[in-house]
Motif scaffolding. Sequence first.
Motif, short mmCIF file in Angstrom:
data_model
loop_
_atom_site.label_atom_id
_atom_site.label_comp_id
_atom_site.label_asym_id
_atom_site.label_seq_id
_atom_site.Cartn_x
_atom_site.Cartn_y
_atom_site.Cartn_z
N LEU A 1 41.72 13.43 33.25
CA LEU A 1 41.39 12.25 32.44
C LEU A 1 40.10 12.48 31.68
CD1 LEU A 1 41.87 9.34 31.58
CD2 LEU A 1 40.81 8.59 33.71
N ASP A 2 39.15 13.18 32.29
CA ASP A 2 37.89 13.48 31.61
C ASP A 2 38.11 14.26 30.33
OD1 ASP A 2 35.57 12.36 32.39
OD2 ASP A 2 34.81 14.06 33.53
N THR A 3 39.14 15.10 30.31
CA THR A 3 39.44 15.88 29.11
C THR A 3 39.73 14.96 27.94
OG1 THR A 3 40.37 17.68 30.44
CG2 THR A 3 41.00 17.61 28.12
N LEU A 4 40.40 13.83 28.21
CA LEU A 4 40.74 12.89 27.15
C LEU A 4 39.59 11.93 26.86
CD1 LEU A 4 44.37 12.00 28.32
CD2 LEU A 4 43.65 13.82 26.78
N LEU A 5 38.76 11.65 27.87
CA LEU A 5 37.68 10.69 27.68
C LEU A 5 36.50 11.26 26.90
CD1 LEU A 5 37.41 8.83 31.12
CD2 LEU A 5 37.99 7.82 28.91
N VAL A 6 36.15 12.52 27.17
CA VAL A 6 34.93 13.10 26.60
C VAL A 6 34.88 13.05 25.08
CG1 VAL A 6 33.63 15.25 26.32
CG2 VAL A 6 34.35 14.52 28.59
N PRO A 7 35.94 13.49 24.35
CA PRO A 7 35.83 13.50 22.89
C PRO A 7 35.81 12.11 22.25
CG PRO A 7 38.04 14.15 23.55
CD PRO A 7 37.21 14.08 24.80
N LEU A 8 36.24 11.10 23.00
CA LEU A 8 36.29 9.74 22.45
C LEU A 8 35.59 8.76 23.39
CD1 LEU A 8 40.01 9.76 21.26
CD2 LEU A 8 38.03 9.65 19.78
N ARG A 9 34.50 9.23 24.00
CA ARG A 9 33.84 8.43 25.04
C ARG A 9 33.34 7.09 24.51
NH1 ARG A 9 32.42 10.04 29.89
NH2 ARG A 9 32.56 12.24 29.36
N SER A 10 32.92 7.04 23.24
CA SER A 10 32.41 5.79 22.69
C SER A 10 33.51 4.75 22.54
CB SER A 10 31.75 6.03 21.33
OG SER A 10 32.69 6.53 20.40
N ARG A 11 34.77 5.19 22.63
CA ARG A 11 35.91 4.28 22.52
C ARG A 11 36.79 4.40 23.76
NH1 ARG A 11 37.76 6.43 16.74
NH2 ARG A 11 36.76 8.29 17.56
N ALA A 12 36.11 4.43 24.94
CA ALA A 12 36.79 4.76 26.19
C ALA A 12 37.84 3.74 26.60
CB ALA A 12 35.76 4.93 27.31
N PHE A 13 37.66 2.47 26.25
CA PHE A 13 38.69 1.48 26.58
C PHE A 13 40.01 1.86 25.93
CE2 PHE A 13 35.25 -1.59 27.77
CZ PHE A 13 35.76 -1.97 29.00
N GLY A 14 39.95 2.27 24.67
CA GLY A 14 41.16 2.67 23.97
C GLY A 14 41.80 3.90 24.59
N VAL A 15 40.95 4.86 25.03
CA VAL A 15 41.47 6.08 25.66
C VAL A 15 42.17 5.74 26.97
CG1 VAL A 15 40.88 8.32 26.63
CG2 VAL A 15 39.69 7.51 24.60
N MET A 16 41.53 4.89 27.78
CA MET A 16 42.12 4.51 29.06
C MET A 16 43.47 3.82 28.85
SD MET A 16 40.18 5.54 31.50
CE MET A 16 40.87 4.59 32.85
N LEU A 17 43.52 2.97 27.85
CA LEU A 17 44.77 2.25 27.56
C LEU A 17 45.85 3.23 27.11
CD1 LEU A 17 45.58 -0.65 27.80
CD2 LEU A 17 44.98 -1.00 25.41
N LEU A 18 45.46 4.23 26.35
CA LEU A 18 46.39 5.26 25.90
C LEU A 18 46.96 6.00 27.11
CD1 LEU A 18 47.55 6.74 23.39
CD2 LEU A 18 45.62 8.31 23.56
N VAL A 19 46.10 6.31 28.07
CA VAL A 19 46.54 7.00 29.29
C VAL A 19 47.52 6.14 30.08
CG1 VAL A 19 45.77 7.87 31.55
CG2 VAL A 19 44.46 8.42 29.48
N PHE A 20 47.27 4.82 30.14
CA PHE A 20 48.17 3.93 30.88
C PHE A 20 49.51 3.76 30.16
CE2 PHE A 20 44.17 1.58 32.59
CZ PHE A 20 43.91 2.66 33.42
N ALA A 21 49.54 4.02 28.86
CA ALA A 21 50.80 3.90 28.11
C ALA A 21 51.69 5.12 28.32
CB ALA A 21 50.50 3.73 26.62
#
Length: 202
Positions: free
Chosen positions: A29-49
């Motif tokens: 998950l960190d791999t996906l969070l790091v490049p877009l950390r400032s928009r982490a809510f969106g990244v987390m939601l993408l992971v849940f989708a």
Amino acid sequence: MTRPHGSHRTTTRVLRDAIEAQEGDDITLDTLLVPLRSRAFGVMLLVFAIPNFIPVPIGIGGAMGVLTVLLGLQMLFGLEHPLVPAWLRRKSMHRTRVERFLERTSRITGWLERWCRPRLEPVTRLPWSMLSGLALVILGVLLALPIPFTNYLFGVVLLAFSFALLERDGALLLAMWMTSAVLLVLSFLFSHALLDLMHQMF
């Protein structure tokens, strides 16, 4: 009006670059969070989708629904960045599953990226973002309920919601708020009709 392609790296392009840079068969998950950390809510939601578009064991909708509710509650309580436990940050997904998700959703994400752009940005920030949290709580509860044939539908809604947050698109966010309200009403009517049918049958 769409943005010039040369001046903007799309969300999926950033994610693909992050995945390609990761060695091995597992993507954390960190791999996906790091490049877009400032928009982490969106990244987390993408992971849940993601699991809603991949053949996985029955019940995954319930698990993703609970996680979506928890994420929504954090936004509802005014957090600017999600609190992600260390064990979840280290949680990995197989590379082929993530790549398959990107392929399966390429038409949807391509459309979203052509039309998403920063607009009505105050809607994406506090205090308006608390309404996004409420909408996510609603979507999470609906996703967790055993309503047949809805995982893909809610997956698409979560995907659009995540892109609205990632791209700071307040207009799309407003549309997702209304969509969440409509889905709540439709789910209630569908469940009520289903219960009536079962009552008549038995």
